[in-house]
Design a protein around this motif. Structure first.
Motif, PDB file in Angstrom:
ATOM      1  N   ILE A  53       0.796  -1.176  -0.086  1.00  0.00           N
ATOM      2  CA  ILE A  53       0.153  -0.124   0.001  1.00  0.00           C
ATOM      3  C   ILE A  53       0.955   1.373   0.103  1.00  0.00           C
ATOM      4  O   ILE A  53       1.867   1.254   0.879  1.00  0.00           O
ATOM      5  CB  ILE A  53      -1.061  -0.131   1.083  1.00  0.00           C
ATOM      6  CG1 ILE A  53      -1.472  -1.328   1.301  1.00  0.00           C
ATOM      7  CG2 ILE A  53      -1.756   1.062   1.083  1.00  0.00           C
ATOM      8  CD1 ILE A  53      -2.666  -1.627   0.202  1.00  0.00           C
ATOM      9  N   ALA A  54       0.605   2.073  -0.824  1.00  0.00           N
ATOM     10  CA  ALA A  54       1.354   3.441  -0.896  1.00  0.00           C
ATOM     11  C   ALA A  54       0.694   4.398   0.140  1.00  0.00           C
ATOM     12  O   ALA A  54      -0.657   4.581  -0.061  1.00  0.00           O
ATOM     13  CB  ALA A  54       1.200   3.898  -2.354  1.00  0.00           C
ATOM     14  N   VAL A  55       1.245   5.055   1.137  1.00  0.00           N
ATOM     15  CA  VAL A  55       0.774   6.012   2.077  1.00  0.00           C
ATOM     16  C   VAL A  55       1.230   7.348   1.831  1.00  0.00           C
ATOM     17  O   VAL A  55       2.383   7.629   1.927  1.00  0.00           O
ATOM     18  CB  VAL A  55       1.290   5.589   3.343  1.00  0.00           C
ATOM     19  CG1 VAL A  55       0.457   6.656   4.437  1.00  0.00           C
ATOM     20  CG2 VAL A  55       0.872   4.074   3.673  1.00  0.00           C
ATOM     21  N   ILE A  56      -0.008   8.104   1.437  1.00  0.00           N
ATOM     22  CA  ILE A  56       0.570   9.639   1.131  1.00  0.00           C
ATOM     23  C   ILE A  56      -0.026  10.421   2.245  1.00  0.00           C
ATOM     24  O   ILE A  56      -1.129  10.172   2.775  1.00  0.00           O
ATOM     25  CB  ILE A  56      -0.220  10.103  -0.146  1.00  0.00           C
ATOM     26  CG1 ILE A  56       0.374   9.587  -1.424  1.00  0.00           C
ATOM     27  CG2 ILE A  56       0.095  11.662  -0.210  1.00  0.00           C
ATOM     28  CD1 ILE A  56      -0.447   9.988  -2.620  1.00  0.00           C
ATOM     29  N   ALA A  57       0.913  11.234   3.044  1.00  0.00           N
ATOM     30  CA  ALA A  57       0.390  12.027   4.134  1.00  0.00           C
ATOM     31  C   ALA A  57       0.833  13.432   3.946  1.00  0.00           C
ATOM     32  O   ALA A  57       1.980  14.034   3.128  1.00  0.00           O
ATOM     33  CB  ALA A  57       0.640  11.292   5.289  1.00  0.00           C
ATOM     34  N   GLY A  58       0.545  14.378   5.006  1.00  0.00           N
ATOM     35  CA  GLY A  58       1.103  15.598   4.891  1.00  0.00           C
ATOM     36  C   GLY A  58       2.583  15.817   5.184  1.00  0.00           C
ATOM     37  O   GLY A  58       3.279  16.661   4.766  1.00  0.00           O
ATOM     38  N   THR A  59       3.029  14.990   6.142  1.00  0.00           N
ATOM     39  CA  THR A  59       4.505  15.226   6.728  1.00  0.00           C
ATOM     40  C   THR A  59       5.063  13.808   6.945  1.00  0.00           C
ATOM     41  O   THR A  59       4.457  12.817   6.959  1.00  0.00           O
ATOM     42  CB  THR A  59       4.533  16.111   8.183  1.00  0.00           C
ATOM     43  OG1 THR A  59       4.004  14.840   9.156  1.00  0.00           O
ATOM     44  CG2 THR A  59       3.733  17.389   8.071  1.00  0.00           C
ATOM     45  N   PRO A  60       6.404  13.722   7.127  1.00  0.00           N
ATOM     46  CA  PRO A  60       7.047  12.608   7.469  1.00  0.00           C
ATOM     47  C   PRO A  60       6.215  11.555   8.913  1.00  0.00           C
ATOM     48  O   PRO A  60       6.385  10.536   8.760  1.00  0.00           O
ATOM     49  CB  PRO A  60       8.392  12.757   7.853  1.00  0.00           C
ATOM     50  CG  PRO A  60       8.638  13.888   7.058  1.00  0.00           C
ATOM     51  CD  PRO A  60       7.499  14.636   7.020  1.00  0.00           C
ATOM     52  N   VAL A  61       5.847  12.455   9.744  1.00  0.00           N
ATOM     53  CA  VAL A  61       5.170  11.929  10.986  1.00  0.00           C
ATOM     54  C   VAL A  61       3.983  11.345  10.668  1.00  0.00           C
ATOM     55  O   VAL A  61       3.607  10.052  11.021  1.00  0.00           O
ATOM     56  CB  VAL A  61       5.202  12.989  12.106  1.00  0.00           C
ATOM     57  CG1 VAL A  61       4.417  12.418  13.190  1.00  0.00           C
ATOM     58  CG2 VAL A  61       6.447  13.379  12.352  1.00  0.00           C
TER      59      VAL A  61
ATOM     60  N   GLU B 126      -0.801  -0.298  -6.646  1.00  0.00           N
ATOM     61  CA  GLU B 126      -1.940  -0.018  -7.293  1.00  0.00           C
ATOM     62  C   GLU B 126      -3.239   0.771  -6.209  1.00  0.00           C
ATOM     63  O   GLU B 126      -4.053   1.179  -6.474  1.00  0.00           O
ATOM     64  CB  GLU B 126      -2.764  -1.124  -7.916  1.00  0.00           C
ATOM     65  CG  GLU B 126      -1.984  -1.926  -8.876  1.00  0.00           C
ATOM     66  CD  GLU B 126      -2.477  -2.799  -9.548  1.00  0.00           C
ATOM     67  OE1 GLU B 126      -3.462  -3.393  -8.918  1.00  0.00           O
ATOM     68  OE2 GLU B 126      -1.848  -3.461 -10.641  1.00  0.00           O
ATOM     69  N   ARG B 127      -2.737   0.471  -4.777  1.00  0.00           N
ATOM     70  CA  ARG B 127      -3.773   1.015  -3.682  1.00  0.00           C
ATOM     71  C   ARG B 127      -2.898   2.061  -2.960  1.00  0.00           C
ATOM     72  O   ARG B 127      -1.665   1.918  -2.684  1.00  0.00           O
ATOM     73  CB  ARG B 127      -4.065  -0.164  -2.993  1.00  0.00           C
ATOM     74  CG  ARG B 127      -4.778  -1.202  -3.519  1.00  0.00           C
ATOM     75  CD  ARG B 127      -5.610  -2.361  -2.526  1.00  0.00           C
ATOM     76  NE  ARG B 127      -6.448  -3.371  -3.220  1.00  0.00           N
ATOM     77  CZ  ARG B 127      -7.176  -4.058  -2.667  1.00  0.00           C
ATOM     78  NH1 ARG B 127      -7.524  -3.791  -1.400  1.00  0.00           N
ATOM     79  NH2 ARG B 127      -7.805  -5.007  -3.306  1.00  0.00           N
ATOM     80  N   VAL B 128      -3.670   3.102  -2.774  1.00  0.00           N
ATOM     81  CA  VAL B 128      -3.126   4.213  -2.038  1.00  0.00           C
ATOM     82  C   VAL B 128      -3.841   4.848  -0.851  1.00  0.00           C
ATOM     83  O   VAL B 128      -5.387   4.532  -0.908  1.00  0.00           O
ATOM     84  CB  VAL B 128      -3.019   5.392  -3.011  1.00  0.00           C
ATOM     85  CG1 VAL B 128      -2.579   6.776  -2.252  1.00  0.00           C
ATOM     86  CG2 VAL B 128      -2.318   5.047  -4.320  1.00  0.00           C
ATOM     87  N   LEU B 129      -3.290   4.832   0.274  1.00  0.00           N
ATOM     88  CA  LEU B 129      -4.012   5.182   1.383  1.00  0.00           C
ATOM     89  C   LEU B 129      -3.500   6.952   1.434  1.00  0.00           C
ATOM     90  O   LEU B 129      -2.291   7.224   1.735  1.00  0.00           O
ATOM     91  CB  LEU B 129      -3.658   4.818   2.588  1.00  0.00           C
ATOM     92  CG  LEU B 129      -3.961   5.101   3.951  1.00  0.00           C
ATOM     93  CD1 LEU B 129      -5.382   5.615   4.073  1.00  0.00           C
ATOM     94  CD2 LEU B 129      -3.644   4.572   5.191  1.00  0.00           C
TER      95      LEU B 129
ATOM     96  N   ARG C  24      -6.298   2.918  -7.192  1.00  0.00           N
ATOM     97  CA  ARG C  24      -7.513   3.129  -6.284  1.00  0.00           C
ATOM     98  C   ARG C  24      -7.101   3.715  -4.881  1.00  0.00           C
ATOM     99  O   ARG C  24      -5.956   3.520  -4.368  1.00  0.00           O
ATOM    100  CB  ARG C  24      -7.924   1.658  -5.919  1.00  0.00           C
ATOM    101  CG  ARG C  24      -8.659   1.017  -7.125  1.00  0.00           C
ATOM    102  CD  ARG C  24      -9.107  -0.789  -6.417  1.00  0.00           C
ATOM    103  NE  ARG C  24     -10.246  -0.356  -5.743  1.00  0.00           N
ATOM    104  CZ  ARG C  24     -10.991  -1.291  -5.249  1.00  0.00           C
ATOM    105  NH1 ARG C  24     -10.377  -2.591  -5.140  1.00  0.00           N
ATOM    106  NH2 ARG C  24     -12.094  -1.088  -4.418  1.00  0.00           N
ATOM    107  N   ILE C  25      -7.796   4.650  -4.237  1.00  0.00           N
ATOM    108  CA  ILE C  25      -7.436   5.648  -3.283  1.00  0.00           C
ATOM    109  C   ILE C  25      -8.353   5.626  -2.410  1.00  0.00           C
ATOM    110  O   ILE C  25      -9.654   5.448  -2.681  1.00  0.00           O
ATOM    111  CB  ILE C  25      -7.082   6.797  -3.746  1.00  0.00           C
ATOM    112  CG1 ILE C  25      -6.173   7.626  -2.689  1.00  0.00           C
ATOM    113  CG2 ILE C  25      -8.070   7.472  -4.081  1.00  0.00           C
ATOM    114  CD1 ILE C  25      -5.380   8.877  -3.188  1.00  0.00           C
TER     115      ILE C  25
ATOM    116  N   LEU D  87     -11.112  -0.821   5.140  1.00  0.00           N
ATOM    117  CA  LEU D  87     -11.474  -0.551   3.636  1.00  0.00           C
ATOM    118  C   LEU D  87     -10.227  -0.747   2.693  1.00  0.00           C
ATOM    119  O   LEU D  87     -10.204  -1.203   1.569  1.00  0.00           O
ATOM    120  CB  LEU D  87     -11.857   1.149   3.432  1.00  0.00           C
ATOM    121  CG  LEU D  87     -13.248   1.218   3.946  1.00  0.00           C
ATOM    122  CD1 LEU D  87     -13.504   2.881   3.948  1.00  0.00           C
ATOM    123  CD2 LEU D  87     -14.358   0.566   3.576  1.00  0.00           C
ATOM    124  N   VAL D  88      -8.958  -0.353   3.056  1.00  0.00           N
ATOM    125  CA  VAL D  88      -7.727  -0.355   2.157  1.00  0.00           C
ATOM    126  C   VAL D  88      -7.420  -1.670   1.797  1.00  0.00           C
ATOM    127  O   VAL D  88      -7.056  -2.079   0.733  1.00  0.00           O
ATOM    128  CB  VAL D  88      -6.676   0.645   2.703  1.00  0.00           C
ATOM    129  CG1 VAL D  88      -5.364   0.546   1.877  1.00  0.00           C
ATOM    130  CG2 VAL D  88      -7.001   2.094   2.746  1.00  0.00           C
TER     131      VAL D  88
END
Length: 214
Positions: free
Chosen positions: A3-11, A67-70, A92-93, A210-211
């Motif tokens: 799963i690829a995890v995108i977020a605002g900061t490294p934390v 293929e899946r993104v959180l 898919r996100i 869900l993910v």
């Protein structure tokens, strides 16, 4: 399946990675910004710049074979149309906004504790779209995010960031539950719950289901 995890900061990116790993998955992180302040400026800046930046990260993810993104950031989820950007790239996100509609259908009045007003507005939008009669009472506190990033103890943050007063505000307005509207805030969930008789709801567990289960 990674799963690829995108977020605002490294934390909070690492928090998203840990969430997936704790549910038996594998994850790789893609932070958008270096600090909460930088991320807030990014969210209120140029819409085209936001779309380009998030689109570039999604392209990297696709090229890496995932293929899946959180998208593990409430306020960023409110600032971009992540689902449209992902569809354009065959991904898919899922975002926290996908869970708030479920919460809205269970309650008539809720208090939302968010990182900034972008996040609070996004949560309210998701809830009202799912349940038009719901009343949402919001409190945004970037100082709390800064404290989490600095690793300050949850009890200390509860005392110095006005959490008791925020909870009282929610209760005085008839809130039936308190919703964590920032992915940093599970860090202080126990401290919050110790200060209120209202249920404190964390969308993270449902989001992981869900993910990983879709």
């Amino acid at each position: 399946m990674k799963i690829a995890v995108i977020a605002g900061t490294p934390v909070d990116t690492q928090m998203g990675i840990d969430l997936i790993k704790n549910h038996g998955g594998e994850a790789a992180g893609f932070p958008v910004s270096r600090t909460p302040e930088e991320q807030t400026a990014f969210q209120v800046g140029s819409p085209s710049a936001r779309e380009a930046a998030v689109g570039s990260i999604l392209k990297q993810i696709r090229e890496a074979g995932m293929e899946r993104v959180l998208l593990y950031c409430n306020s960023l989820s409110a600032a971009v149309d992540a689902h449209a950007l992902a569809r354009e790239r065959g991904l898919r996100i899922w975002t926290p906004m996908d869970v708030y509609g479920e919460v809205a259908r269970r309650y008539r009045r809720v208090g939302v504790l968010a990182a900034n007003c972008q996040g609070a507005a996004g949560v309210e939008r998701a809830m009202v779209n799912a349940s038009p009669g719901i009343l949402v009472f919001g409190a945004a506190n970037l100082a709390l995010v800064q404290g989490v990033e600095a690793g300050r103890p949850p009890e200390e943050l509860a005392e110095t960031c006005g959490l008791t007063e925020a909870l009282q505000f929610f209760r005085h307005n008839g809130a039936e539950a308190v919703v964590l509207g920032c992915t940093h805030f599970p860090y202080v969930k126990k401290a919050l719950q110790a200060r209120t008789g209202l249920p404190v709801l964390d969308p993270a567990e449902r989001l992981a289901e869900l993910v990983l289960g879709a």
